[in-house]
Motif scaffolding. Structure first.
Motif, mmCIF file in Angstrom:
data_model
loop_
_atom_site.group_PDB
_atom_site.id
_atom_site.type_symbol
_atom_site.label_atom_id
_atom_site.label_comp_id
_atom_site.label_asym_id
_atom_site.label_seq_id
_atom_site.Cartn_x
_atom_site.Cartn_y
_atom_site.Cartn_z
ATOM 1 N N VAL A 230 0.849 -1.200 0.000
ATOM 2 C CA VAL A 230 0.000 0.000 0.000
ATOM 3 C C VAL A 230 0.881 1.244 0.000
ATOM 4 N N GLU A 231 1.912 1.206 0.838
ATOM 5 C CA GLU A 231 2.849 2.365 0.902
ATOM 6 C C GLU A 231 3.450 2.633 -0.479
ATOM 7 N N VAL A 232 3.943 1.553 -1.130
ATOM 8 C CA VAL A 232 4.588 1.693 -2.450
ATOM 9 C C VAL A 232 3.593 2.273 -3.461
ATOM 10 N N VAL B 79 -10.491 -14.163 6.486
ATOM 11 C CA VAL B 79 -9.069 -13.828 6.731
ATOM 12 C C VAL B 79 -9.052 -12.562 7.588
ATOM 13 N N LEU B 80 -8.366 -12.633 8.709
ATOM 14 C CA LEU B 80 -8.376 -11.526 9.672
ATOM 15 C C LEU B 80 -7.287 -10.516 9.343
ATOM 16 N N PRO B 81 -7.516 -9.248 9.664
ATOM 17 C CA PRO B 81 -6.456 -8.255 9.491
ATOM 18 C C PRO B 81 -5.335 -8.524 10.498
ATOM 19 N N GLU B 82 -4.104 -8.460 10.046
ATOM 20 C CA GLU B 82 -2.987 -8.655 10.970
ATOM 21 C C GLU B 82 -2.807 -7.380 11.787
ATOM 22 N N GLU B 83 -2.144 -7.539 12.921
ATOM 23 C CA GLU B 83 -1.859 -6.429 13.825
ATOM 24 C C GLU B 83 -1.329 -5.221 13.046
ATOM 25 N N GLY B 84 -1.993 -4.100 13.160
ATOM 26 C CA GLY B 84 -1.477 -2.874 12.533
ATOM 27 C C GLY B 84 -1.911 -2.638 11.103
ATOM 28 N N PHE B 85 -2.534 -3.636 10.471
ATOM 29 C CA PHE B 85 -2.895 -3.462 9.047
ATOM 30 C C PHE B 85 -3.955 -2.372 8.898
ATOM 31 N N LEU B 86 -5.056 -2.502 9.611
ATOM 32 C CA LEU B 86 -6.130 -1.508 9.468
ATOM 33 C C LEU B 86 -5.671 -0.138 9.960
ATOM 34 N N GLU B 87 -4.928 -0.127 11.070
ATOM 35 C CA GLU B 87 -4.401 1.155 11.575
ATOM 36 C C GLU B 87 -3.493 1.792 10.514
ATOM 37 N N GLY B 88 -2.710 0.951 9.847
ATOM 38 C CA GLY B 88 -1.814 1.459 8.802
ATOM 39 C C GLY B 88 -2.589 2.055 7.647
ATOM 40 N N LEU B 89 -3.677 1.375 7.257
ATOM 41 C CA LEU B 89 -4.505 1.914 6.167
ATOM 42 C C LEU B 89 -5.073 3.278 6.562
ATOM 43 N N ARG B 90 -5.498 3.383 7.816
ATOM 44 C CA ARG B 90 -6.067 4.643 8.290
ATOM 45 C C ARG B 90 -5.011 5.756 8.274
ATOM 46 N N GLU C 220 -2.901 10.580 5.695
ATOM 47 C CA GLU C 220 -1.711 11.367 5.282
ATOM 48 C C GLU C 220 -1.776 11.790 3.818
ATOM 49 N N ASN C 221 -2.580 11.079 3.025
ATOM 50 C CA ASN C 221 -2.593 11.352 1.574
ATOM 51 C C ASN C 221 -3.955 11.798 1.058
ATOM 52 N N ASP C 222 -4.810 12.250 1.980
ATOM 53 C CA ASP C 222 -6.160 12.726 1.606
ATOM 54 C C ASP C 222 -6.908 11.701 0.755
ATOM 55 N N ILE C 223 -6.713 10.432 1.094
ATOM 56 C CA ILE C 223 -7.429 9.331 0.426
ATOM 57 C C ILE C 223 -8.547 8.891 1.365
ATOM 58 N N ILE D 285 -11.361 1.570 14.645
ATOM 59 C CA ILE D 285 -10.854 2.352 13.496
ATOM 60 C C ILE D 285 -12.047 3.116 12.928
ATOM 61 N N MET D 286 -11.838 4.376 12.577
ATOM 62 C CA MET D 286 -12.918 5.167 11.995
ATOM 63 C C MET D 286 -12.693 5.364 10.493
ATOM 64 N N PRO D 287 -13.358 4.591 9.650
ATOM 65 C CA PRO D 287 -13.233 4.834 8.204
ATOM 66 C C PRO D 287 -13.993 6.104 7.838
#
Ligand code: KE4
Length: 431
Positions: free
Chosen positions: A188-190, A214-225, A230-233, A257-259
Motif C-alpha cells: 500500500v505504501e509503495v 481472513v483476519l487483518p494482521e496487527e497494525g494493518f487496518l491502523e496502517g490503512l487509516r 496522510e494522503n487525503d485518500i 478504526i474510523m473509516p
C-alpha cells in the motif's frame, strides 16, 4: 440431487442463467446440483423434497438471528398491512437510519440502497466525486459486489494497474483500480507513493469474508487509516458482511478504526433486500439532492425491508447476543479442529465472532495467496459428505460459515459429529 430439486433445477436452467439468480448457488465449485429450498425456520432449511438441513449459509450472512425470528416476521406483517412500496419518504427509513447511526461509530449520516453492490458502487462514486480523483485500491480476494470497478484482478506486478476480472469490464476502467495483497501494508505504501494524488479511496473488507475468512494482521487496518489520512485518500470499510455480525459496531467497533465511509447490507435488512452506505457528514452531504453526486433507487428504503431491518437491529441492541454467538462459535470451531486432529486431517480455522472458515492445510492463512496454497481440492468432497448428513455449508471454499442465535449446543454437537465422519471419509479416500 434428485427428486423435486432436480426437476426444478432442470426447469430453472431453461429459464434462468445457470438455473440460479446468483452464480455461487449453482454448486459448481463443489460438484453438486443445488437443493431447491422451500422453507426455513430457526437454523434449519427444508428442500423441495422435504429434506431438513442445518443451515450454516444463513442466506450468506443476514440470518444472524436464525430464520423467521418472530419479531421480524411480525414487523414485516405489520408493515405489509400498510402496503408494500410508496417511493416516498417514510418514518420507517428514519427509524432504521437512526439505529444504524447510533450503532456504527463512523456513520453520521446514511443512505439506504437495495444491495451491498449498490452500497459499494455508490460509495466509490462518492469518493471519486468528493476527492476529484479516479483511482481506487482494493485487495486480492476481497469481494465488494459486482460493480465494474471492483470486478478487477491484480495487475501483473505489485502496484500495477488492474485488469478486468470479468468480460464486460472495460480495460480503461479496470486500470483505475489497483488490487494489492491483503495484510500487505508495504504494498500500500509503495502504491500510494507512486499514485497517491490520483487515489480517491482504499476499499477493504476489514475482516475478509470472501476468500474464506481472513483476519487483518496487527497494525494493518491502523496502517490503512494512517496512510489514507496522510494522503487525503478516503478509507471505505466494506462491512456488508461484518456489519452487526462481528459485534454491534461491526469490525470498526472491534478494531476501533474510523473509516470515512462504511458500506452495509445483509443483516441490516433482516433477510429483505437492503444495502446502505454512510459516514462523514461532509462527504455524504455531496450526495444528491444535497450535493451533485448522483445516486438513486426506486425501492431504496422499502417499508417492508426497513421494518425487517429495524426489528433485527432492535434485537441486536442486546449485547448479550454477541456473547452467546461467541460461545457458540468457539464451541463449534474448537470442535471442528478437534475432530480434524482425530481424523488425521490438517485443518486451519480463521474466525471472527460468529463467522469463520475451515482451510485444509497447516500454514496460517493471511491473504489470498495463502488461501490458494491450502488444499482447496479437498473441500468439494468434504462439502458433499456434510450435505449427505444434512449439514448445509457454503458451496465454495472461498466463503464464510455463519452461526446464528438459533444454533443450539445439540445442533452444534451434531455438526461436529458429522464433520468427524466426513473428515474420516476424506482421510480414507486420500490414504
Ligand atoms: P450483494 O450485492 O450481493 O448484496 O452484496 C455484495 C457484497 C459486498 N460486499 C461484501 C463484503 C460481500 O460479501 C458482498 C456479497 N457477498 C456474497 C457472498 N460472500 C453474496 C452471495 C452471492 O453473491 O450470491
Amino acid at each position: 440431487m434428485n427428486g423435486r430439486s432436480r426437476e426444478l433445477f432442470l426447469k430453472a436452467k431453461e429459464l434462468i442463467p445457470g438455473g440460479v439468480n446468483s452464480p455461487v448457488r449453482a454448486g459448481r465449485a463443489v460438484g453438486v446440483d443445488p437443493p431447491f429450498i422451500q422453507r426455513a425456520d430457526g437454523c434449519y432449511l427444508w428442500d423441495a423434497d422435504g429434506k431438513r438441513y442445518i443451515d450454516y449459509v444463513g442466506s450468506w450472512g443476514p440470518m444472524i438471528l436464525g430464520h423467521r425470528p418472530p419479531e421480524v416476521i411480525q414487523a414485516i406483517s405489520g408493515a405489509l398491512e400498510n402496503g408494500t412500496s410508496y417511493g416516498a419518504p417514510t418514518e420507517l427509513e428514519v427509524n432504521l437510519a437512526k439505529l444504524i447511526v447510533e450503532a456504527v461509530p463512523s456513520i453520521e449520516i446514511v443512505r439506504m440502497v437495495n444491495s451491498g453492490t449498490e452500497a459499494t458502487m455508490s460509495a466509490i462514486r462518492l469518493a471519486r466525486g468528493f476527492t476529484g480523483r479516479n483511482m481506487i485500491i482494493k485487495f486480492d480476494g476481497c469481494y465488494h459486489g459486482h460493480t465494474d470497478s471492483c470486478l478487477v484482478s491484480a495487475g501483473s506486478g505489485l502496484a500495477t494497474f488492474g485488469i478486468p476480472g470479468s468480460p464486460g469490464v472495460p480495460a480503461d476502467l479496470a486500470r483505475l483500480t489497483i488490487s494489492l495483497p491483503f495484510n500487505n501494508l508495504e504494498a500500500v505504501e509503495v502504491t500510494v507513493k507512486k499514485f497517491g494524488d490520483q487515489i480517491a479511496a482504499i476499499i477493504v473488507e476489514p475482516i475478509a469474508g470472501n476468500m474464506g475468512v481472513v483476519l487483518p494482521e496487527e497494525g494493518f487496518l491502523e496502517g490503512l487509516r494512517r496512510i489514507t489520512r496522510e494522503n487525503d485518500i478516503l478509507l471505505i470499510f466494506d462491512e456488508v458482511i461484518t456489519g452487526f455480525r462481528v459485534g454491534p459496531g461491526g469490525a470498526q467497533g472491534l478494531y476501533n478504526i474510523m473509516p470515512d465511509l462504511t458500506c452495509l447490507g445483509k443483516i441490516i435488512g433482516g433477510g429483505l433486500p437492503v444495502g446502505a452506505y454512510g459516514g462523514r457528514r461532509d462527504i455524504m452531504s455531496q450526495i444528491a439532492p444535497d450535493g451533485n453526486i448522483y445516486q438513486a433507487g426506486t425501492l431504496s428504503g422499502n417499508p417492508l425491508a426497513m421494518a425487517a431491518g429495524m426489528a433485527t437491529l432492535m434485537i441486536l441492541k442486546n449485547k448479550e447476543i454477541y456473547t452467546k454467538l461467541e460461545q457458540k462459535s468457539r464451541f463449534l470451531f474448537s470442535g471442528l479442529i478437534d475432530v480434524a486432529k482425530r481424523a488425521g486431517v490438517d485443518m486451519v480455522i480463521n474466525r471472527a465472532g460468529s463467522m469463520g472458515s475451515m482451510f485444509f492445510g497447516k500454514d496460517p492463512v493471511v491473504d489470498f495467496n495463502s488461501v490458494k496454497e491450502t488444499e482447496t481440492s479437498k473441500y468439494p468432497s468434504f462439502y458433499r459428505a456434510m450435505l449427505a448428513q444434512r449439514v448445509y455449508l457454503a458451496p465454495s471454499p472461498f466463503e464464510a460459515l455463519f452461526i446464528s442465535l438459533a444454533h443450539n449446543e445439540e445442533i452444534l454437537k451434531k455438526t461436529i459429529d458429522s464433520a468427524l465422519i466426513a473428515l474420516k471419509g476424506l482421510k480414507n479416500s486420500l490414504d
